[in-house]
Design an enzyme around this catalytic site. Structure first.
Site, PDB file in Angstrom:
ATOM      1  N   GLY A  10       2.877  -0.303   3.611  1.00  0.00           N
ATOM      2  CA  GLY A  10       2.788  -1.064   2.375  1.00  0.00           C
ATOM      3  C   GLY A  10       1.346  -1.429   2.086  1.00  0.00           C
ATOM      4  O   GLY A  10       0.418  -0.733   2.498  1.00  0.00           O
ATOM      5  N   CYS A  11       1.171  -2.537   1.424  1.00  0.00           N
ATOM      6  CA  CYS A  11      -0.168  -2.992   1.053  1.00  0.00           C
ATOM      7  C   CYS A  11      -0.997  -3.277   2.299  1.00  0.00           C
ATOM      8  O   CYS A  11      -0.549  -3.979   3.204  1.00  0.00           O
ATOM      9  CB  CYS A  11      -0.054  -4.256   0.202  1.00  0.00           C
ATOM     10  SG  CYS A  11      -1.647  -4.978  -0.217  1.00  0.00           S
ATOM     11  N   PHE A  12      -2.198  -2.749   2.343  1.00  0.00           N
ATOM     12  CA  PHE A  12      -3.024  -2.942   3.544  1.00  0.00           C
ATOM     13  C   PHE A  12      -3.453  -4.381   3.740  1.00  0.00           C
ATOM     14  O   PHE A  12      -3.796  -4.786   4.834  1.00  0.00           O
ATOM     15  CB  PHE A  12      -4.207  -1.985   3.621  1.00  0.00           C
ATOM     16  CG  PHE A  12      -5.073  -1.802   2.404  1.00  0.00           C
ATOM     17  CD1 PHE A  12      -5.327  -2.796   1.480  1.00  0.00           C
ATOM     18  CD2 PHE A  12      -5.676  -0.571   2.200  1.00  0.00           C
ATOM     19  CE1 PHE A  12      -6.140  -2.596   0.386  1.00  0.00           C
ATOM     20  CE2 PHE A  12      -6.504  -0.350   1.109  1.00  0.00           C
ATOM     21  CZ  PHE A  12      -6.732  -1.374   0.195  1.00  0.00           C
TER      22      PHE A  12
END
Length: 174
Positions: A10-12
């Site tokens: 997902g979002c880092f």
């Protein structure tokens, strides 16, 4: 001797904020891996134009924290059963993937997925792929949560993952 691990889940910003707090992890960098464009930019990655995943690449001391422990946390802190999505973040850039740096990491990842499979109602869709070129994300993405805790995405999404880490894995924190 330090080792490197690269995770996409997902979002880092979420992975960066959690893994950076672990004992034995000396560095976490946000970036991109697995695509077809050299030196991708955030806007192109987010548009799904490059094939890259948002990743973190971390340096860790296996004498302090094992790769298997990192894998356990990786699976605990994101949903490995949603294809190309984490929550409201949708697209191949948000896929669940383990980019391995050695055959031992690949084997550990395969074994972990096999062991965890029965714990999920849906199949685990996490891919296990050889590490490719790591392209660091733009400077403002590094340590984003710590620098922007009041940003809406950070307070709504990232903070919850950090809370879960602290509550359930506090013994692993720096």
């Amino acid at each position: 001797m330090s080792e490197i691990a690269t995770f996409a889940g997902g979002c880092f910003w979420c992975l960066d904020a959690t893994f950076a707090r672990l004992r034995g992890v000396s560095q976490v960098d946000c970036g991109y891996m697995g695509g077809s464009v050299d030196a991708p930019a955030y806007k192109a990655v987010c548009a799904g134009d490059t094939g890259h995943a948002e990743v973190i690449q971390l340096t860790f001391d296996p004498a302090i924290i094992s790769y298997n422990t990192l894998l356990e946390l990786f699976f605990a802190l994101h949903d490995p059963t949603t294809l190309n999505r984490q929550g409201e973040d949708v697209g191949t850039q948000y896929r669940s993937s383990l980019f391995f740096h050695s055959e031992a990491q690949a084997l550990s990842a395969k074994k972990m997925i096999a062991e965890l499979a029965s714990q999920y109602e849906d199949p685990i869709v996490t891919t296990i792929t050889p590490a490719a070129t790591f392209w660091p994300a733009e400077t403002y993405h590094q340590d984003y949560f710590d620098q922007n805790p009041q940003q809406p995405y950070c307070s709504a999404v990232v903070a919850g993952k950090v809370r879960k880490l602290v509550q359930e894995y506090g013994d692993l924190l720096k």
